[in-house]
Design an enzyme around this catalytic site. Structure first.
Site, PDB file in Angstrom:
ATOM      1  N   GLU B  49       0.814  -1.225   0.000  1.00 45.34           N
ATOM      2  CA  GLU B  49       0.000   0.000   0.000  1.00 45.34           C
ATOM      3  C   GLU B  49       0.845   1.272   0.000  1.00 45.34           C
ATOM      4  OE1 GLU B  49      -0.470  -2.525   2.103  1.00 45.34           O
ATOM      5  OE2 GLU B  49      -2.537  -3.240   1.855  1.00 45.34           O
ATOM      6  N   PHE B 111     -11.826  -7.167  13.311  1.00 47.05           N
ATOM      7  CA  PHE B 111     -10.738  -7.612  12.453  1.00 47.05           C
ATOM      8  C   PHE B 111     -10.349  -6.509  11.477  1.00 47.05           C
ATOM      9  CE2 PHE B 111      -9.331  -9.711   8.467  1.00 47.05           C
ATOM     10  CZ  PHE B 111      -8.108 -10.149   8.940  1.00 47.05           C
ATOM     11  N   GLN B 112      -9.077  -6.230  11.401  1.00 46.30           N
ATOM     12  CA  GLN B 112      -8.524  -5.180  10.544  1.00 46.30           C
ATOM     13  C   GLN B 112      -9.152  -3.817  10.815  1.00 46.30           C
ATOM     14  OE1 GLN B 112      -8.419  -6.606   6.402  1.00 46.30           O
ATOM     15  NE2 GLN B 112      -6.381  -7.444   6.822  1.00 46.30           N
ATOM     16  N   LYS B 161     -17.464  -0.523   5.508  1.00 50.54           N
ATOM     17  CA  LYS B 161     -17.925  -1.487   4.516  1.00 50.54           C
ATOM     18  C   LYS B 161     -19.427  -1.391   4.275  1.00 50.54           C
ATOM     19  CE  LYS B 161     -17.292  -6.309   3.207  1.00 50.54           C
ATOM     20  NZ  LYS B 161     -16.631  -7.581   3.562  1.00 50.54           N
ATOM     21  N   MET B 478      24.466   8.724   3.020  1.00 49.86           N
ATOM     22  CA  MET B 478      24.422  10.013   3.702  1.00 49.86           C
ATOM     23  C   MET B 478      24.750   9.837   5.185  1.00 49.86           C
ATOM     24  SD  MET B 478      24.163  13.198   3.177  1.00 49.86           S
ATOM     25  CE  MET B 478      23.150  13.886   1.860  1.00 49.86           C
TER      26      MET B 478
END
Lengths: 168, 578
Positions: B49, B111-112, B161, B478
């Site tokens: 993502e 969940f999630q 949802k 760096m």
């Protein structure tokens, strides 16, 4: 808490959209930018679409201008009014329960009388007192009552309105 | 018209003329992926993502239109936090849609489930949890409006949802509806006339003026206006890391990049200026060095569309809130035909610095690894007209900005404010999707590449032929440079190995053409070969010299007066003119 007489604090009266999460946005912005909130009061405004947040801020730590600008960047913030202590009427409400048995009750009642506070609850061992007024006065009352043994204390945040201009 | 929330979401995106969504489906966002099948909007399936977010950023950088990403709830949303913060810091317009658990599950640790709007509140310009399905079209319109107007930035919509599954009556709000729905949002675009007049007066009186141009020039599509102002007033221009390309590097008034790794002339011109015309820049610490020692003799005109930038770091003498393009145009008008001061002394000082302190690196010695700066120069000289350069974060980023010649706006994409390692591969993919007509080169470090390289699988499968040049010095370069210079060469946890992973095999496994270059004679032909490949991504593993450091350098916390030039130049006397 800073007292109201000094110039170290200032009140921001912030009109916000009445949506969930707006207070979190405001307080989150203050936290993220390292600004300090001294006192906070939130209530619906006369228009149901908007709420009013009264913020007392420390103006010694950060510039009010920067705080106001960052605040105004929040999409849900509609209007900000800066209220300097000398140009505003500020009030706060205090409730406290003091352990005042038969022996001390008279002295406590005397203070209640002087400050024009009200007794809102009473039991054999304690009284609960309510006092509304200028934050300074609330500080004084709290200091005087403390020796008797404060069991619990609750103060609201400060609410403020600009002073009405007197016709000259 | 009756439809589901999911259909309304996709229809709203279509109405906003979205041509591409970068995303990855999952449980909570599942309903929205069904109407995607029937939509003309292209969906690019990413491998992580974070990649979707950076791709949307790359797309937004080169097109100026909001980049769109769509992912599911929970871990997908948290993976989106880095790109959101990156976009917030660099004012990149994004609209990110995240799935959320159904409304009745919110707050139950479903969940999630995660508190996406809570987590992303401080890294978005605005975000909303959509609780009323009927509000979906309006919230999408608001999101695009907020992302792309005023100071641009990322906006997130968190959609439960069951909101996607609910049936709604679709309506598409008008511009007036949107404005009325945002009573607290009215960006000031027109500068204050008195301030504009005052700015013109200061410019006309300045003996040593410099235009300090920032990324806001690009956001405001103000490159043309900037050029007009610079030429009309004869003022030299420095372009910050975010503004590279906003003013042509080959213009005689261009001084290039200022700041920690800027060139000596740009840094010193700001220090010696008596007037900074600050346009869409924000006095970032990487530009100013020690703030109280920055441009100590200069009055400051500061133009920005975000009022909070004015006076945040440096108190301006002339603050102007407004859109850079409009304000610059007004300033040019206010300057009129009045003659500008002669300023030949100032020009002479500047060209003196330019002659004495050009960018410099040690020449290649046979047997050594490649000079990264030289690779950059060959890459630049071989690049087809209009090439877009994208970079990650670190030494390679600074060399890219220093050695490339940016002569066109929107040809440079990088992560400036947040400094997100791993930005370049996905951002390059997004840039190529936005400008398929252009060659897109990503310059990356080996450290950065390992963070997001898997998106090359996305590029291969979606046939997005980006090119990646890895400046592989086997170090977090760096950090190594800082440890060498400021920690007595005590190298702590910076070695990465040049061969692990085998970048060529890895790239080939991801469907790319891949080459390794160790011989300086092979640099140019290999780049030419890469430029000729247009049917798949290309990766070149350039083995570069780990001892190379980025110069000039202003040490952290030091004054810009104490800029450290390349050791070969530091023996000559540096004269600071007061």
């Amino acid at each position: 808490m800073t007292t109201s007489s000094g110039a170290q604090h200032q009140t921001l009266s912030v009109l916000v959209e009445n949506r969930s999460g707006v207070l979190a946005r405001v307080s989150g912005m203050f936290a993220r930018r390292g600004f300090n909130i001294i006192s906070l009061a939130v209530a619906p405004s006369d228009d149901p679409r908007f709420s009013r947040i009264n913020l007392v801020i420390n103006v010694e730590e950060t510039s009010v201008e920067q705080m106001t600008k960052q605040l105004f960047k929040l999409v849900n913030v509609v209007k900000i009014t800066e209220l300097h202590p000398s140009e505003a009427v500020e009030r706060e409400l205090l409730m406290l329960t003091v352990a005042a048995g038969a022996n001390q009750r008279g002295e406590v009642m005397e203070l209640v009388g002087i400050f024009e506070a009200r007794i809102v609850d009473v039991s054999p061992a304690a009284v609960t007192i309510m006092l509304a007024g200028e934050p300074d006065r609330l500080d004084d009352f709290e200091d005087l009552i403390r020796p008797y043994g404060i069991v619990e204390i609750q103060r609201t945040g400060r609410v403020a309105l600009p002073k009405v201009r007197k016709a000259s | 018209m009756k439809m589901t929330g999911a259909q309304a979401l996709v229809k709203s995106l279509e109405a906003e003329k979205v041509e591409v969504i970068f995303g990855l489906p999952g449980g909570a966002i599942l309903p929205a992926y069904d109407p995607i099948l029937d939509s003309p909007i292209r969906h690019i399936l990413v491998r992580h993502e974070q990649g979707a977010g950076h791709m949307a950023e790359g797309y937004a950088h080169v097109t100026g239109r909001p980049g769109v990403a769509m992912v599911t709830s929970g871990p997908a949303a948290t993976n989106m936090v880095t790109p959101l913060c990156d976009a917030y810091m660099d004012s990149v317009p994004l609209v990110v849609i995240t799935g959320q658990v159904s409304r009745s599950f919110i707050g139950t640790d479903g969940f999630q489930e995660c508190d996406t709007v809570g987590i992303t509140r401080s890294v978005t310009k605005h975000n909303e949890l959509v609780m009323d399905p009927a509000e979906l079209p309006m919230l999408v319109r608001q999101a695009f409006h907020l992302a792309s107007t005023g100071r641009p930035g990322p906006v997130l919509l968190d959609v439960p949802k069951d909101v996607l599954q609910a049936e709604i009556d679709f309506y598409w709000p008008s511009d007036e509806d949107v404005a009325a729905s945002l009573p607290g949002y009215k960006p000031t675009v027109k500068g204050h006339p008195r301030m504009i007049k005052e700015a013109a007066r200061l410019i006309s009186e300045a003996q040593r003026p410099v235009i300090y141009a920032g990324g806001g020039i690009l956001k405001a599509r103000a490159a043309e206006a900037l050029r007009e102002l610079a030429e009309r007033a004869g003022i030299p221009v420095v372009t910050t890391l975010m503004a590279r390309g906003a003013f042509p590097d080959d213009h005689e008034l261009c001084l290039g990049m200022p700041g920690m790794h800027g060139n000596y002339t740009a840094i010193t011109a700001l220090q010696q200026a008596d007037l900074l015309v600050t346009l869409g820049a924000r006095f970032d610490d990487r530009v100013t060095g020690r703030v109280d020692a920055f441009a100590p003799h200069a009055k400051v005109i500061h133009v920005d569309i975000d009022p909070a930038e004015l006076g945040k770091i440096r108190q301006p003498d002339v603050p102007i809130v407004g859109d850079c393009r409009q304000v610059i145009t007004e300033i040019v008008k206010a300057l009129g035909d009045a003659p500008q001061p002669e300023r030949s002394e100032w020009r002479a000082m500047i060209s003196g610095w330019q002659e004495r302190y050009p960018l410099h690196y040690d020449p290649y010695i046979a047997g050594d690894a490649l000079k990264p700066q030289q690779v950059m120069e060959v890459l630049r000289d071989s690049a087809p007209e209009g090439t877009i350069l994208v970079s990650g974060v670190g030494q390679h980023q600074m060399w890219a900005s220093q050695y490339w010649k940016f002569n066109e706006p929107y040809t440079w994409v990088n992560s400036g404010g947040l400094g997100t390692m791993g930005f370049s591969v996905p951002a390059a993919i997004g840039a190529k999707v936005g400008r398929p007509d252009r060659t897109v080169w990503a310059v990356d470090g080996d450290g950065c590449f390992q963070m997001t390289a898997q998106e090359l699988v996305t590029a291969s499968s979606e046939r997005i032929p980006v090119k990646v040049a890895i400046l592989n010095n086997a170090y977090l370069g760096m950090v190594r440079q800082w440890q060498e210079m400021f920690y007595e060469e005590r190298y702590s946890e910076v070695y990465l190995s040049p061969d692990l992973p085998d970048y060529v095999k890895w790239a080939e496994a991801m469907g790319c053409a891949a080459f390794r270059v160790e011989d300086p004679d092979e640099v140019e032909p290999t780049i030419a070969k890469a430029n000729s490949i247009d049917d798949r991504p290309v990766v070149i593993d350039f083995r570069t010299d780990a001892r190379e450091k980025v110069f000039p350098m202003v040490p952290a916390g030091a004054s810009n007066d104490d800029v450290v030039v390349h050791p070969a130049q530091s023996t000559s006397t540096r004269k600071v003119v007061q």
